[in-house]
Design a protein around this motif. Structure first.
Motif, PDB file in Angstrom:
ATOM      1  N   SER A 133      43.375  72.794  95.000  1.00 48.95           N
ATOM      2  CA  SER A 133      44.304  71.804  94.457  1.00 48.95           C
ATOM      3  C   SER A 133      44.498  72.012  92.963  1.00 48.95           C
ATOM      4  CB  SER A 133      43.790  70.390  94.738  1.00 48.95           C
ATOM      5  OG  SER A 133      42.455  70.238  94.313  1.00 48.95           O
ATOM      6  N   GLU A 170      50.214  66.460  97.156  1.00 49.25           N
ATOM      7  CA  GLU A 170      49.128  65.604  97.623  1.00 49.25           C
ATOM      8  C   GLU A 170      47.994  66.366  98.291  1.00 49.25           C
ATOM      9  OE1 GLU A 170      48.835  62.296  96.988  1.00 49.25           O
ATOM     10  OE2 GLU A 170      50.527  62.793  95.681  1.00 49.25           O
ATOM     11  N   PHE A 171      48.036  67.685  98.256  1.00 51.55           N
ATOM     12  CA  PHE A 171      46.956  68.473  98.855  1.00 51.55           C
ATOM     13  C   PHE A 171      45.732  68.421  97.954  1.00 51.55           C
ATOM     14  CE2 PHE A 171      50.957  70.426 100.305  1.00 51.55           C
ATOM     15  CZ  PHE A 171      50.830  70.141 101.660  1.00 51.55           C
ATOM     16  N   ARG A 172      44.563  68.301  98.573  1.00 52.51           N
ATOM     17  CA  ARG A 172      43.332  68.116  97.824  1.00 52.51           C
ATOM     18  C   ARG A 172      42.241  69.064  98.317  1.00 52.51           C
ATOM     19  NH1 ARG A 172      46.329  66.027  94.945  1.00 52.51           N
ATOM     20  NH2 ARG A 172      46.504  63.835  94.342  1.00 52.51           N
ATOM     21  N   SER A 194      38.591  70.121  99.551  1.00 55.94           N
ATOM     22  CA  SER A 194      37.621  69.453 100.414  1.00 55.94           C
ATOM     23  C   SER A 194      36.470  68.905  99.569  1.00 55.94           C
ATOM     24  CB  SER A 194      37.082  70.422 101.467  1.00 55.94           C
ATOM     25  OG  SER A 194      36.358  71.466 100.869  1.00 55.94           O
ATOM     26  N   TYR A 242      35.291  65.212 103.654  1.00 61.14           N
ATOM     27  CA  TYR A 242      36.669  64.769 103.480  1.00 61.14           C
ATOM     28  C   TYR A 242      37.576  65.995 103.541  1.00 61.14           C
ATOM     29  CZ  TYR A 242      34.558  60.408 101.980  1.00 61.14           C
ATOM     30  OH  TYR A 242      33.831  59.237 101.938  1.00 61.14           O
ATOM     31  N   ARG A 243      38.468  66.004 104.561  1.00 62.04           N
ATOM     32  CA  ARG A 243      39.313  67.178 104.782  1.00 62.04           C
ATOM     33  C   ARG A 243      40.774  66.788 104.998  1.00 62.04           C
ATOM     34  NH1 ARG A 243      39.107  71.836 103.997  1.00 62.04           N
ATOM     35  NH2 ARG A 243      39.112  72.916 105.977  1.00 62.04           N
ATOM     36  N   ASN A 244      41.154  65.570 104.700  1.00 60.38           N
ATOM     37  CA  ASN A 244      42.547  65.153 104.893  1.00 60.38           C
ATOM     38  C   ASN A 244      43.443  65.833 103.870  1.00 60.38           C
ATOM     39  OD1 ASN A 244      41.682  63.435 106.916  1.00 60.38           O
ATOM     40  ND2 ASN A 244      41.440  61.706 105.531  1.00 60.38           N
ATOM     41  N   GLY A 245      44.537  66.421 104.327  1.00 62.00           N
ATOM     42  CA  GLY A 245      45.460  67.093 103.420  1.00 62.00           C
ATOM     43  C   GLY A 245      44.798  68.208 102.629  1.00 62.00           C
ATOM     44  N   ALA A 261      43.651  71.374 100.734  1.00 63.27           N
ATOM     45  CA  ALA A 261      44.393  72.400  99.991  1.00 63.27           C
ATOM     46  C   ALA A 261      44.234  73.775 100.619  1.00 63.27           C
ATOM     47  CB  ALA A 261      43.903  72.419  98.543  1.00 63.27           C
ATOM     48  N   GLU A 309      46.571  75.213 103.219  1.00 66.25           N
ATOM     49  CA  GLU A 309      47.904  75.625 102.784  1.00 66.25           C
ATOM     50  C   GLU A 309      47.985  77.115 102.445  1.00 66.25           C
ATOM     51  OE1 GLU A 309      50.679  73.593 102.909  1.00 66.25           O
ATOM     52  OE2 GLU A 309      49.122  72.514 104.043  1.00 66.25           O
ATOM     53  N   SER A 328      37.692  69.153 111.950  1.00 67.48           N
ATOM     54  CA  SER A 328      38.834  69.849 111.353  1.00 67.48           C
ATOM     55  C   SER A 328      39.940  70.156 112.350  1.00 67.48           C
ATOM     56  CB  SER A 328      38.362  71.175 110.718  1.00 67.48           C
ATOM     57  OG  SER A 328      37.532  70.946 109.614  1.00 67.48           O
TER      58      SER A 328
END
Length: 329
Positions: free
Chosen positions: A66, A94-96, A98, A114-117, A119, A122, A179
């Motif tokens: 990110s 909004e990519f972050r 982990s 935490y793996r939502n969105g 990075a 991508e 995941s």
């Protein structure tokens, strides 16, 4: 393709995530009771790359991070460990990156990922096509890269490009259910990746998952070694491991230690195993040195910080009374 000769080049391109780890201090503290947290580099592929560099090898990471302070932290940490970041790409929006919050304790251990969105998911085929595979002697990846697109297609593209250059593909199954969109997708994709890999490392549950049941896991590992892979390492935790290589079946134990936590063992095993082969050790000895690295890592806080360097590994092997026989607890 001679897999051992590729590994002996000791110069690896590693595909997959770099993340931030947080763990409560002092060791033994539950997350809900934490007053102080330590921050460190994490992410399975980043850990493997860092471990290789700490043991005297060379590694560059291919991933996305990110475009923020967390991503910059990860890049800076990779560079501190000596990992090449020339193929690490920033991604905005909004990519972050982990984030892993885990505890330095075995009893009641909690890990929250935490793996939502994410990075790293991508990473695109364009990122992979920018890699000069002729600079490297082998490719390594961990299974989490396959859990989402475009990272999945990009990694399969990397496999194709590596094999076109005669570079062996080393695959750590590393199945993380959180995941994936479904267990069936995971089984299909991980099995596809294993079928085009030259070295496969996984535990009994992961091979069992690909085979449809844990009872069939050992048979799956043996079949992959017979059909496509040159080396398959079937890990069984405290029970040791069985490694298939050509007509050989090598059984090995573990180095017992007072574990501080369960995390990081697989990444450190991979780093120790590969760099030991690169340094001319036999396959059996390399497996045992990888096992020693795993034991060192679980006995200390953190993942990348806890991974052995060459001096730590040699001192451990000299001072430890020795591994267990395979199959013992």
């Amino acid at each position: 393709m001679d897999v051992i000769e590729g590994i002996k080049g000791n110069n690896f391109v590693v595909i997959g995530r770099a993340g931030m780890d947080l763990y409560p201090d002092p060791p033994g503290t539950a997350t809900e009771d934490a007053q102080t947290m330590t921050v460190a580099l994490g992410g399975s592929s980043a850990n493997i790359a860092a471990g290789i560099c700490k043991l005297g090898g060379r590694a560059s990471l291919v991933t996305r991070v990110s475009d923020d302070s967390i991503g910059r932290y990860c890049v800076k940490q990779l560079q501190t460990y000596g990992v090449g970041t020339e193929y690490v790409t920033l991604v905005g929006g909004e990519f972050r990156n982990s984030l892993a919050v885990y505890e330095s304790r075995v009893e009641g251990h909690q890990s929250v990922i935490y793996r939502n969105g994410a990075a790293d998911f991508e990473m695109s085929e364009a990122d992979v096509e920018a890699v000069d595979f002729t600079k490297f002697s082998a490719l390594i990846t961990a299974g989490t890269v396959f859990a989402a697109e475009p990272s999945r297609s990009a990694t399969f593209k990397a496999f194709e490009m590596a094999r076109a250059e005669g570079i062996p593909v080393i695959f750590d199954v590393d199945y993380r259910p959180y995941s994936w969109p479904s267990a069936q997708v995971a089984s299909d994709v991980l099995s596809k990746a294993a079928a085009v890999s030259d070295v496969i490392v996984g535990n009994d549950e992961e091979f069992g998952f690909m085979a449809g049941s844990i009872e069939n896991g050992l048979g799956k590992a043996r079949a992959l070694a017979a059909d496509s892979a040159q080396i398959v390492v079937y890990k069984m935790g405290a029970q040791g491991a069985v490694t298939f290589a050509g007509n050989e079946e090598i059984t090995t134990g573990i180095y017992p230690v007072d574990a501080l936590k369960p995390t990081g063992a697989g990444d450190s095993f991979m780093a120790g195993f590969l760099t030991s082969i690169a340094n001319g050790h036999s396959l059996h000895t390399s497996i045992m040195r990888g096992s020693a690295c795993a034991s060192i890592t679980v006995s200390k806080p953190g993942c990348a910080p806890a991974m052995a360097d060459s001096d730590t590994l040699e001192k451990f092997l000299t001072s430890h009374p020795g591994p267990t026989p395979v199959g013992s607890n």
